[in-house]
Design an enzyme around this catalytic site. Structure first.
Site, mmCIF file in Angstrom:
data_model
loop_
_atom_site.group_PDB
_atom_site.id
_atom_site.type_symbol
_atom_site.label_atom_id
_atom_site.label_comp_id
_atom_site.label_asym_id
_atom_site.label_seq_id
_atom_site.Cartn_x
_atom_site.Cartn_y
_atom_site.Cartn_z
ATOM 1 N N ASP A 118 0.854 -1.186 0.000
ATOM 2 C CA ASP A 118 0.000 0.000 0.000
ATOM 3 C C ASP A 118 0.889 1.235 0.000
ATOM 4 O OD1 ASP A 118 -2.029 1.836 0.129
ATOM 5 O OD2 ASP A 118 -2.542 1.460 2.226
ATOM 6 N N ASN A 121 -2.671 2.607 12.989
ATOM 7 C CA ASN A 121 -3.705 1.579 12.956
ATOM 8 C C ASN A 121 -3.205 0.184 12.614
ATOM 9 O OD1 ASN A 121 -6.666 0.875 12.913
ATOM 10 N ND2 ASN A 121 -6.104 0.277 10.830
ATOM 11 N N HIS A 122 -2.161 0.120 11.788
ATOM 12 C CA HIS A 122 -1.746 -1.189 11.265
ATOM 13 C C HIS A 122 -0.271 -1.185 10.921
ATOM 14 C CE1 HIS A 122 -3.555 1.390 8.080
ATOM 15 N NE2 HIS A 122 -2.380 1.189 7.506
ATOM 16 N N ASP A 151 -4.386 -4.981 11.398
ATOM 17 C CA ASP A 151 -4.601 -3.931 12.400
ATOM 18 C C ASP A 151 -3.872 -4.276 13.692
ATOM 19 O OD1 ASP A 151 -6.436 -2.792 10.607
ATOM 20 O OD2 ASP A 151 -7.731 -2.154 12.252
ATOM 21 N N ASP A 175 -2.408 8.918 10.224
ATOM 22 C CA ASP A 175 -3.164 8.188 9.224
ATOM 23 C C ASP A 175 -4.305 7.382 9.851
ATOM 24 O OD1 ASP A 175 -2.923 6.949 6.367
ATOM 25 O OD2 ASP A 175 -2.975 5.190 7.667
ATOM 26 N N TYR A 210 -9.959 4.181 13.452
ATOM 27 C CA TYR A 210 -10.180 2.730 13.475
ATOM 28 C C TYR A 210 -9.365 1.975 14.521
ATOM 29 C CZ TYR A 210 -11.207 4.617 8.839
ATOM 30 O OH TYR A 210 -11.642 5.416 7.815
ATOM 31 N N LEU A 211 -8.811 2.674 15.512
ATOM 32 C CA LEU A 211 -7.845 2.006 16.399
ATOM 33 C C LEU A 211 -8.453 0.888 17.247
ATOM 34 C CD1 LEU A 211 -5.645 5.006 17.651
ATOM 35 C CD2 LEU A 211 -5.456 3.669 15.546
ATOM 36 N N GLU A 213 -6.157 12.535 10.067
ATOM 37 C CA GLU A 213 -6.870 12.023 8.907
ATOM 38 C C GLU A 213 -8.055 11.207 9.398
ATOM 39 O OE1 GLU A 213 -6.874 9.236 4.954
ATOM 40 O OE2 GLU A 213 -6.018 8.537 6.822
ATOM 41 N N HIS A 217 -3.120 12.169 -2.367
ATOM 42 C CA HIS A 217 -2.580 10.979 -3.011
ATOM 43 C C HIS A 217 -3.621 9.872 -3.135
ATOM 44 C CE1 HIS A 217 -2.590 10.340 1.241
ATOM 45 N NE2 HIS A 217 -2.335 9.050 1.081
HETATM 46 C C1 GLC Z 1 -4.900 6.455 4.561
HETATM 47 C C2 GLC Z 1 -3.948 6.814 3.443
HETATM 48 C C3 GLC Z 1 -4.090 5.830 2.332
HETATM 49 C C4 GLC Z 1 -3.807 4.443 2.869
HETATM 50 C C5 GLC Z 1 -4.668 4.118 4.097
HETATM 51 C C6 GLC Z 1 -4.165 2.911 4.827
HETATM 52 O O1 GLC Z 1 -6.222 6.607 4.199
HETATM 53 O O2 GLC Z 1 -4.192 8.139 3.007
HETATM 54 O O3 GLC Z 1 -3.260 6.129 1.257
HETATM 55 O O4 GLC Z 1 -4.062 3.488 1.879
HETATM 56 O O5 GLC Z 1 -4.659 5.166 5.031
HETATM 57 O O6 GLC Z 1 -2.986 3.208 5.515
#
Ligand code: GLC
Length: 541
Positions: free
Chosen positions: A62, A104-105, A172, A202, A206-207, A244, A309
């Site tokens: 990713d 988160n992951h 996660d 980021d 979702y934690l 985010e 992005h």
């Molecule tokens: C956020 C990032 C995205 C990524 C996702 C998982 O939404 O902006 O690019 O794929 O998190 O980490």
């Protein structure tokens, strides 16, 4: 450097995707030394703070958001020393830098996950979320709807399912495990110790997971985020957190806490409504979402943006509006991805300076610190034939030589855009530097003007326009020493408009030869898709 502790409330952010910015050693990948070479360019745009996208060690399932070592750097980018040098050089130029923090992951290649899946007795087993069935947490939506059917994946080696909100290659982390809390705080400490100014955090909603909920924005999540902010304030005073959370304004509001969680939060619902308002020539949806946007604490600020992005997300619009946005802005199915549109700013708005002007004017004049996405300042295009979101992550176009001057390699990580309209032969920095009317110089000027106005940067917002159809969108920004009437004609025909001004002489900051005496019922003629930033002249004496 601006030493105001609240500098981030009125700052221009510039998002750099390292892989595609500038390749200094000809291996086809952008790198840290390459970014260093281009820092003067970034500063000359008016940038106050760079957001550097992930630079961690990663198998790139990713694009770096799958981290296999939180303390490592992705080798093709350079060494840790190169990265430290980059941070220093940014600071030397009076800018700041925040990096991506992925709480988160991690990657399934991370040694924690490798150990967890192999050995049920490993301490790392409990770093992840396991289950014997794939039926837990049914109330949870799937984010990558185009490619994922479940948030659970069966792991043969572990003999169990594991939980992931994104790709299966991104298990996660388990925030019910206090060790994970400390582990991630240590990761933060490590990077903050290297002198960065904060993080773009980021995917924070979702934690935690709790049965019977949608598993987003849970109180436990907010509690942990407050904990990390507290740590940052204590140990690294002055550093910032940008959130985010792709959520409704009332839910994002929670991420500001009482001024003790995030300093900054992206305004996700505003973004698609900017495009909708321009496309429909009616800004009523924008007015509505702004009126639904709660007040935030004094030390906090919104982050406004047009593109980034990822796909232009349509998660925060109604089904009807989503269908409208797709039909209007993504007529070909390759332009769509998940619940969004994978296109860049200029192609979306028909390469039309008037429409693009409206879009920038909105993010520069509504409350918030604007975040610009690399390449949008010159009007780069996209490549919808590339995989996933790669089409909006292509090499920066510096000049009209091979690969747009991005790299001397024969093969680059992603191909540069070459089509006639947006290809590097015609759209590049070098050419635009010399042309006073280029996209680049036009945007630089807008940024300069925005920065010179106290009211646009930090003023209160007062609505003038309301109503069910908004062809002329008007509002006031007011600060202690400055007053600006911001007026947009959203439509593509001339408008005649009456406005109650507070008495005074007003000058358009964009076209300073336009001056009017403002009063009650002042008549204004607005050309199609024009915008005014009318600043009241200071009375002399
Ligand atoms: C956020 C990032 C995205 C990524 C996702 C998982 O939404 O902006 O690019 O794929 O998190 O980490």
């Amino acid at each position: 450097m601006n030493i105001n502790p609240l500098w981030y409330k009125n700052a221009i952010f510039y998002q750099i995707y390292p892989r595609s910015f500038y390749d200094s050693n000809g291996d086809g990948y952008g790198d840290f030394q390459g970014i260093i070479q281009k820092l003067d360019y970034v500063r000359n745009l008016g940038t106050d703070c760079i957001w550097l996208m992930p630079t961690y060690k990663s198998p790139l399932k990713d694009d770096g958001y799958d981290i296999s070592d939180f303390y490592g750097v992705f080798e093709p980018f350079g060494t840790l020393d190169d990265l430290k040098q980059l941070f220093n050089e940014i600071h030397q130029r009076g800018m700041r830098v925040i990096t991506d923090l992925v709480l988160n992951h991690c990657s399934d290649q991370h040694p924690w996950f490798q150990s967890a899946r192999k050995d049920p007795n490993s301490k790392y087993r409990n770093y992840f979320v396991w289950s014997d069935t794939d039926t837990k947490y049914q109330g949870t939506r799937i984010i990558f709807v185009d490619s994922q059917e479940s948030n659970w994946t069966w792991d043969e080696e572990a003999g169990a399912y594991y939980w992931h909100r994104f790709y299966p290659s991104q298990p996660d982390l388990n925030y019910d495990n206090p060790e994970v809390h400390e582990e991630m705080k240590n990761v933060m400490r490590y990077w903050l110790n290297l002198g960065i100014d904060g993080f773009r955090a980021d995917a924070v909603p979702y934690l935690f997971e709790r049965e019977g909920t949608i598993n987003e924005n849970l109180p436990e999540t907010h509690a942990y985020l407050k904990e990390i902010r507290k740590m940052m304030d204590l140990e690294f005073p002055g550093t910032i957190l940008l959130c985010e959370a792709n959520q409704w304004p009332r839910d994002v509001r929670e991420y500001f806490g009482d001024g003790d969680e995030f300093q900054l939060g992206f305004h996700f619902p505003l973004m698609p409504r900017i495009f909708m308002s321009i496309g429909k020539q009616d800004a009523s949806s924008l007015v509505q979402i702004m009126q639904e946007t709660p007040e935030i604490p004094e030390n906090c600020q919104w982050s406004t943006f047009l593109r980034n992005h990822d796909e232009l997300t349509l998660e925060m619009v109604s089904e009807e509006d989503r269908q409208w946005m797709w039909a209007f802005y993504a007529p070909q199915k390759e332009m769509r991805l998940n619940l969004g549109i994978r296109r860049r700013l200029y192609p979306l708005l028909d390469n039309d300076r008037k429409k693009i002007g409206l879009a920038f004017s909105l993010i520069f004049t509504l409350p918030g610190s604007p975040v610009l996405y690399y390449g949008d300042e010159i009007g780069m295009g996209d490549n919808i034939n590339l995989f996933d979101r790669n089409g909006v992550r292509t090499p920066m176009q510096w000049d009209d030589t091979k690969n747009g001057g991005f790299s001397t390699a024969d093969r680059t990580y992603l191909p540069a855009i070459t089509d006639e309209k947006y290809g590097y032969q015609n759209v590049n920095v070098m050419q635009q530097e010399d042309d006073p009317d280029s996209n680049l110089n036009w945007l630089r000027r807008l940024i300069r003007i925005r920065k010179a106005s106290e009211a646009l940067g930090e003023g209160e917002l007062e609505w003038i326009t309301t109503g069910s159809e908004v062809k002329v969108l008007a509002y006031i920004r007011r600060s202690e020493n400055d007053l600006v009437y911001v007026i947009h004609n959203m439509s593509d025909y001339p408008m005649h408009f009456q406005l109650d001004f507070e008495p005074g002489i007003y000058t358009d900051l964009i076209q300073p030869d336009f001056t009017i005496a403002g009063n009650r019922d002042t008549e204004l003629d607005l050309n199609p898709r024009i915008f005014y930033w009318l600043q009241r002249k200071k009375s002399i004496g």
